[in-house]
Design an enzyme around this catalytic site. Structure first.
Site: not given
Length: 346
Positions: A261, A309, A321
Site C-alpha cells: 500500500c 493502510h 490502493h
C-alpha cells in the site's frame, strides 16, 4: 505497506458489514427461540472476518518492516561513509608518518657530534652555521609532523568508534527485520489457509472478484480526476496509479510491477518527482492535513487507528490502493475501511 491491504474491510458491502449482519441475525434467532431468556453460546467469527484480521495484522507488521528496512538502509549508508572517511584519514596518516620518518632519519644521520666540535672541525664554519639553522628548522618540522600524526590517529579512532556504533545499529535493525518478516509470513500463511477453507463464492467476495471491474474506472472518471487535482504533481500521481491497476500486491514492493500500500503511493508520487517517506506512519506527515470533506484527487487517505493502510484518492469517494496479497491494485470506496486521516502532498 505490506500485507496491509486491510482489504478485509473494504468491499462495498464488505466483510465487516456482513460479519455484523450475521451476528445480529444470529442474536435475533437465539432470542426468538428461547423466549429471550437463554444466552446463546458464543459463535465463531465468520471466516471473512478472520481473513480480514490476519491481513490487517500482516499489514501492521509490513509497515514496521518497511520502517526498519529504511533505518537499516540509513545505517548502511552511514557505515559506508564512515568507512570511506576512515580510509581517507588512514591515507593522510600514512603520508604524515612517511614525512615524520624522513625528518627523523635526517636528524639521526646528522646528530652524532657535539655542535661545538662540529664547528671546530668544519672546513667551512659559515656553511656549518647555516646547516645548524636548517637542523633547528627541521626539528620544528619534526614536531609539527608529530602533532599531525597524533591528531590523525585521534581522528581515525573517533571514526572507528562511530563505525562500531553503526555496525551495532545495523545488527539490531537486521534482527528487527527478521522478526517482522516472520510475523508477516505467519499471518499471510494463515490467511491463505483460511481462504482455502472458504467456498468459491465467499472467497470471491473477500478478494473482490475480477480486477476488470477496477480497470473500468478509467476513461471519463480518470480524466475528471486529473482535471480536479490540486496541482500537476497530484495529477501525475493519479495518472500513474491508474496505469498500475491490476498490478499484484507484494509486501515490501515499491514498483514498478508490484506494490504494497505505501509502496504504491510512494511510486505514484516518485513518478511526479516527489520523494515520500517509505511508511504509512511517516507519509501521513508528508504534506498538509486535510479533512475528509476537503479531499481532492491525489490526496493520500489513511485508515485504521494505527495508520497502517494508505490509498490515493481519485475523486467521487473512490481511491486506488494495493489491498493485500489476495487482491491486485484496484479502485475501492474510501468508506470501506475505518478512515484515519488524509494528507495533501504539496
Amino acid at each position: 505497506m505490506a500485507a496491509h491491504r486491510r482489504s478485509r474491510q473494504r468491499p462495498v458491502g464488505g466483510t465487516t458489514a456482513r460479519a455484523a449482519v450475521t451476528l445480529v441475525l444470529a442474536g435475533a434467532a437465539t432470542t426468538a427461540g428461547s423466549g429471550g431468556a437463554a444466552h446463546a453460546a458464543p459463535r465463531p467469527a465468520p471466516a471473512g472476518a478472520e481473513v480480514d484480521r490476519l491481513y490487517r495484522e500482516a499489514e501492521v507488521a509490513t509497515e514496521k518492516y518497511n520502517g526498519a528496512e529504511e533505518k537499516a538502509d540509513s545505517a548502511r549508508e552511514r557505515l559506508r561513509d564512515l568507512q570511506d572517511e576512515t580510509a581517507r584519514a588512514q591515507a593522510r596518516l600514512n603520508k604524515a608518518r612517511e614525512a615524520l620518518g624522513t625528518v627523523a632519519a635526517a636528524q639521526y644521520r646528522d646528530g652524532g657530534l657535539d655542535p661545538a666540535l662540529r664547528l671546530m672541525l668544519s672546513d667551512d664554519p659559515d656553511a656549518y652555521l647555516d646547516g645548524a639553522a636548517l637542523t633547528e628548522r627541521a626539528g620544528s618540522r619534526h614536531h609539527a609532523e608529530l602533532g599531525r600524526v597524533r591528531a590523525q590517529l585521534r581522528e581515525i579512532e573517533k571514526l572507528r568508534g562511530a563505525a562500531r556504533v553503526e555496525v551495532k545499529t545495523l545488527t539490531t535493525r537486521r534482527a528487527e527485520l527478521g522478526r517482522h518478516k516472520r510475523t508477516i509470513t505467519e499471518k499471510l500463511s494463515a490467511a491463505r489457509q483460511a481462504l482455502a477453507r472458504m467456498s468459491p463464492e465467499e472467497r470471491a467476495r473477500i478478494t473482490g472478484g475480477s480486477d476488470r471491474a477496477a480497470r473500468s474506472a478509467g476513461g471519463t472518471a480518470r480524466d475528471a480526476a486529473l482535471s480536479q487535482a490540486p496541482n500537476a504533481r497530484a495529477a501525475q500521481a493519479v495518472a500513474y496509479a491508474h496505469r498500475k491497476l491490476g498490478s499484484p500486491y507484494v509486501w515490501g514492493a515499491t514498483g514498478p510491477d508490484a506494490f504494497d500500500c505505501s509502496g504504491l503511493v510512494l511510486a505514484a508520487y516518485r513518478s511526479a518527482g516527489v520523494s515520500l517517506p517509505r511508511t504509512t506512519y511517516a507519509q501521513i506527515d508528508a504534506g498538509r492535513r486535510v479533512s475528509r470533506s476537503e479531499l481532492l484527487p491525489g490526496d493520500l487517505v489513511f485508515f485504521y487507528s494505527g495508520i497502517s493502510h494508505v490509498g490515493l484518492y481519485i475523486g467521487d469517494g473512490q481511491m486506488i490502493h494495493a489491498p493485500n496479497p489476495s487482491a491486485p491494485v484496484r479502485v475501492a470506496p474510501v468508506d470501506q475501511m475505518p478512515f484515519a486521516g488524509a494528507t495533501r502532498v504539496v
